[in-house]
Design an enzyme around this catalytic site. Structure first.
Site, PDB file in Angstrom:
ATOM      1  N   LYS A 192     -10.110  -5.169  -2.344  1.00 26.40           N
ATOM      2  CA  LYS A 192      -9.370  -4.487  -1.365  1.00 26.40           C
ATOM      3  C   LYS A 192      -9.246  -3.064  -1.635  1.00 26.40           C
ATOM      4  O   LYS A 192      -9.269  -2.569  -2.727  1.00 26.40           O
ATOM      5  CB  LYS A 192      -8.242  -5.143  -1.226  1.00 26.40           C
ATOM      6  CG  LYS A 192      -6.951  -5.308  -2.293  1.00 26.40           C
ATOM      7  CD  LYS A 192      -6.433  -4.016  -2.450  1.00 26.40           C
ATOM      8  CE  LYS A 192      -5.448  -3.862  -3.936  1.00 26.40           C
ATOM      9  NZ  LYS A 192      -4.819  -2.567  -4.335  1.00 26.40           N
ATOM     10  N   PRO A 217     -14.725  -3.633  -9.368  1.00 31.72           N
ATOM     11  CA  PRO A 217     -14.501  -3.026 -10.679  1.00 31.72           C
ATOM     12  C   PRO A 217     -13.265  -3.364 -11.417  1.00 31.72           C
ATOM     13  O   PRO A 217     -12.155  -3.884 -10.808  1.00 31.72           O
ATOM     14  CB  PRO A 217     -14.266  -1.732 -10.427  1.00 31.72           C
ATOM     15  CG  PRO A 217     -14.879  -1.417  -9.021  1.00 31.72           C
ATOM     16  CD  PRO A 217     -14.878  -2.642  -8.295  1.00 31.72           C
ATOM     17  N   GLY A 243      -7.707  -1.154  -9.729  1.00 32.45           N
ATOM     18  CA  GLY A 243      -6.805  -0.793  -8.377  1.00 32.45           C
ATOM     19  C   GLY A 243      -7.496  -1.214  -7.159  1.00 32.45           C
ATOM     20  O   GLY A 243      -6.928  -1.190  -6.058  1.00 32.45           O
ATOM     21  N   MET A 244      -8.559  -2.275  -7.341  1.00 35.70           N
ATOM     22  CA  MET A 244      -8.951  -2.938  -5.949  1.00 35.70           C
ATOM     23  C   MET A 244      -8.740  -4.511  -6.086  1.00 35.70           C
ATOM     24  O   MET A 244      -9.650  -5.272  -5.523  1.00 35.70           O
ATOM     25  CB  MET A 244     -10.494  -2.623  -6.178  1.00 35.70           C
ATOM     26  CG  MET A 244     -10.900  -1.267  -5.896  1.00 35.70           C
ATOM     27  SD  MET A 244     -12.462  -0.620  -5.753  1.00 35.70           S
ATOM     28  CE  MET A 244     -12.686  -1.482  -3.909  1.00 35.70           C
ATOM     29  N   ALA A 245      -7.959  -5.064  -6.686  1.00 30.00           N
ATOM     30  CA  ALA A 245      -7.601  -6.546  -6.858  1.00 30.00           C
ATOM     31  C   ALA A 245      -8.530  -7.464  -7.296  1.00 30.00           C
ATOM     32  O   ALA A 245      -8.663  -8.427  -6.890  1.00 30.00           O
ATOM     33  CB  ALA A 245      -7.075  -6.674  -5.534  1.00 30.00           C
ATOM     34  N   ALA A 296      -8.627 -11.284  -6.886  1.00 31.21           N
ATOM     35  CA  ALA A 296      -9.481 -11.872  -6.141  1.00 31.21           C
ATOM     36  C   ALA A 296     -10.278 -13.277  -6.962  1.00 31.21           C
ATOM     37  O   ALA A 296     -10.354 -14.191  -6.367  1.00 31.21           O
ATOM     38  CB  ALA A 296     -10.782 -11.099  -5.966  1.00 31.21           C
ATOM     39  N   ASP A 337      -0.902  -9.243  -4.920  1.00 32.36           N
ATOM     40  CA  ASP A 337      -2.212  -9.051  -4.305  1.00 32.36           C
ATOM     41  C   ASP A 337      -2.898 -10.314  -4.011  1.00 32.36           C
ATOM     42  O   ASP A 337      -3.972 -10.451  -3.279  1.00 32.36           O
ATOM     43  CB  ASP A 337      -3.264  -8.215  -4.753  1.00 32.36           C
ATOM     44  CG  ASP A 337      -2.776  -6.791  -4.949  1.00 32.36           C
ATOM     45  OD1 ASP A 337      -1.851  -6.305  -4.423  1.00 32.36           O
ATOM     46  OD2 ASP A 337      -3.311  -5.938  -5.869  1.00 32.36           O
TER      47      ASP A 337
END
Ligand code: C5P
Length: 348
Positions: free
Chosen positions: A23, A126, A130-132, A136, A180
């Protein structure tokens, strides 16, 4: 409820695979630190088509959830590189996701047969960016584990003795795993409040195109929040308790999402964690400058960073921006992605 004798059932060799998306936060307003250490926030999450894939394989059986996840293996899918520093035991978010679903089942039917699961994760998001990505993994593991317990062949294998948890119930089980994780289950574009776990889907028109500048060295989310607290203590009056989730910038973002053209959205992107991430990783200033020079509509640190998210007008534009940022000397990989309508889901 009396539980059947496990010996009545055949050996279960099933596996289930689920995916979940990374995200980006289109908007992130952080309020005051709460007594539990978390911060109230208002955020607009958007899922992107960078994907984590988790396969749960039944390797045997047990009756105690503590014995139910036997191992986790990892592989990288793309330029995000070989994952390092990811825990393999019960600190791993995929393991925690699977265990949350198994424990919930065990609470409903204590003593019933449980699958022993081995988890394989293919990473496309990654790590610590900071992209959860970890969240996930938890979301995908929850969906795969629900399938093992309640999907095709589950009754024959001696499971399915309790009702299948609904998607909303999975999101409730997910909240304690991380702020998240419920969003990674839901996907699409959503307004998050509380710690980020209270979600309302948001209407978003069209597809958004992103380029991402990855930093090989991740940032720790707790450290970024702690730096924000310190920055606010040093500049009294800057604290911004978050009110509700209506009004102000979040409304501007929601309005911009109704326009398929991304120019309006570009002007509305904002992230309260950005100054803290920049303070911990000053090189990110240069990445943000490179992104603007490369012609991105806007560039913002994604969540707690250090990934820099660059909003672009169309798919080719995203490739051009990613290429230009690399050519200008960004040291890490770059990726392109589109917004995704998907949350965690089974791979048929
Ligand atoms: O929930 P998650 O494990 O992803 O959060 C990691 C850390 O980020 C928390 O331990 C906390 O320090 C910080 N955090 C926060 N407020 C939030 C979400 C996360 O302070 N709403």
């Amino acid at each position: 409820m009396s539980t059947p004798d496990p010996a009545e059932f055949a050996v279960d060799r099933r596996r289930a695979t689920a995916t979940a998306q990374g995200k980006v936060n289109l908007y992130l307003a952080v309020g005051a630190r709460r007594p539990d250490g978390y911060h109230d926030l208002v955020t607009v999450f958007q899922a992107v088509d960078l994907t984590e894939t988790v396969t749960a394989t039944v390797t045997g059986h047990c009756t105690d959830p503590a014995d139910a996840v036997t191992g986790v293996s990892l592989s990288a899918q793309d330029v995000a590189g070989t994952p390092t520093g990811i825990p393999s035991g019960t600190d791993n978010l995929a393991v925690r996701g699977a265990l949350a679903v198994l424990r919930n089942y065990h609470r409903s039917v204590p003593g019933a047969r449980l699958p022993r699961l081995s988890l394989d994760i293919i990473k496309g998001v990654p790590v610590a960016g900071g992209m959860a990505g970890g969240s996930a993994d938890a979301a995908a593991a929850m969906v795969a584990t629900r399938e093992i317990l309640h999907g095709q062949g589950a009754a024959e294998a001696g499971y399915s003795l309790a009702p299948r948890p609904s998607d909303a119930e999975l999101r409730e089980l997910a909240a304690p795993l991380g702020a998240d994780v419920p969003f990674c289950l839901l996907g699409g574009t959503a307004l998050g409040s509380g710690t980020g776990a209270e979600l309302v889907p948001v209407m978003s028109r069209g597809v958004r195109h992103w380029a991402f500048a990855i930093d090989r060295q991740g940032l720790s989310t707790p450290e970024v929040f702690a730096r924000l607290d310190r920055q606010r203590e040093d500049t009294p009056g800057k604290d911004r308790p978050v009110a509700g989730g209506s009004g102000g910038g979040v409304t501007v973002v929601q309005r911009a999402l109704l326009t398929a053209n991304s120019t309006e959205l570009a002007a509305a992107l904002s992230n309260d964690l950005q100054p803290a991430a920049l303070s911990l990783r000053p090189e990110l200033r240069r990445t943000l400058t490179l992104a603007r020079e490369a012609g991105a509509l806007a560039a913002v640190v994604s969540g707690s960073g250090p990934t820099v998210a660059m909003l672009c007008s169309h798919a080719d534009h995203a490739v051009d921006v990613a290429t230009a940022v690399s050519a200008a000397g960004h040291s890490g990989p770059t990726l392109v992605a589109r917004s995704s309508p998907h949350g965690a889901r089974l791979v048929p």
